[in-house]
Scaffold this motif. Structure first.
Motif, PDB file in Angstrom:
ATOM      1  N   ASP A  80       0.827  -1.215   0.000  1.00  0.00           N
ATOM      2  CA  ASP A  80       0.000   0.000   0.000  1.00  0.00           C
ATOM      3  C   ASP A  80       0.861   1.265   0.000  1.00  0.00           C
ATOM      4  OD1 ASP A  80      -2.300  -1.476   0.004  1.00  0.00           O
ATOM      5  OD2 ASP A  80      -2.898  -0.959   2.045  1.00  0.00           O
ATOM      6  N   GLY A  83       2.841   1.366  -3.430  1.00  0.00           N
ATOM      7  CA  GLY A  83       2.011   1.347  -4.630  1.00  0.00           C
ATOM      8  C   GLY A  83       2.441   0.310  -5.642  1.00  0.00           C
ATOM      9  N   ARG A 131      -3.877   0.588  -1.421  1.00  0.00           N
ATOM     10  CA  ARG A 131      -3.908   1.999  -1.011  1.00  0.00           C
ATOM     11  C   ARG A 131      -5.023   2.285  -0.016  1.00  0.00           C
ATOM     12  NH1 ARG A 131       0.475   5.404  -1.980  1.00  0.00           N
ATOM     13  NH2 ARG A 131       1.529   4.588  -3.772  1.00  0.00           N
TER      14      ARG A 131
END
Length: 142
Positions: A80, A83, A131
């Motif tokens: 997260d 990315g 995310r």
């Protein structure tokens, strides 16, 4: 940080550092674990961003090896924060390195060549970034 290098009570040292930084310490051991892992994930993201700036080449994945590869909490946080996908494993990275070093010395070739031969024996797990709101907030804080 020097405060953590030789402390006899890590929990107390962490709580003191958080207090000095104006951050409320988690009330539970699980909350403290989550805070530490979130901090590590943000550090991964900052390091990867810095490497990309220097090399001009963005990372396509992150590999977490050793004990951290076992964590079902750390690897999604790193995915997260960065990315990009995280490949976790092998947990026994040191043992594999110790095994491959004499193999290369005796039989020749490169570590990468022998690594490809042994890779099917490694347990690996891939985690894709999602995310989460928690990580977005952590990244915005630096």
């Amino acid at each position: 940080a020097p405060d953590f290098a030789r402390c006899s009570d890590m929990d107390a040292a962490l709580r003191a550092a958080l207090e000095r930084g104006g951050v409320e310490a988690p009330r539970t051991p699980g909350g403290m674990e989550r805070l530490i892992y979130r901090s590590l994930a943000v550090a991964f993201a900052n390091s990867i961003k810095g490497l990309a700036a220097v090399t001009g080449a963005p990372a396509r994945s992150v590999r977490v090896i050793g004990g951290g590869a076992r964590s079902a909490l750390l690897t999604p946080m790193v995915a997260d924060a960065t990315g990009i996908p995280v490949i976790a494993g092998p947990v026994e990275a040191t043992a594999w390195g110790n095994l491959l070093s004499p193999v290369v010395a005796v039989h020749g070739g490169t570590g990468a060549e022998w690594q490809r031969r042994f890779r099917p024996a490694w347990a690996e797990r891939r985690t894709e970034p999602k995310r989460s709101d928690e990580m977005k907030a952590a990244l915005s804080q630096g």
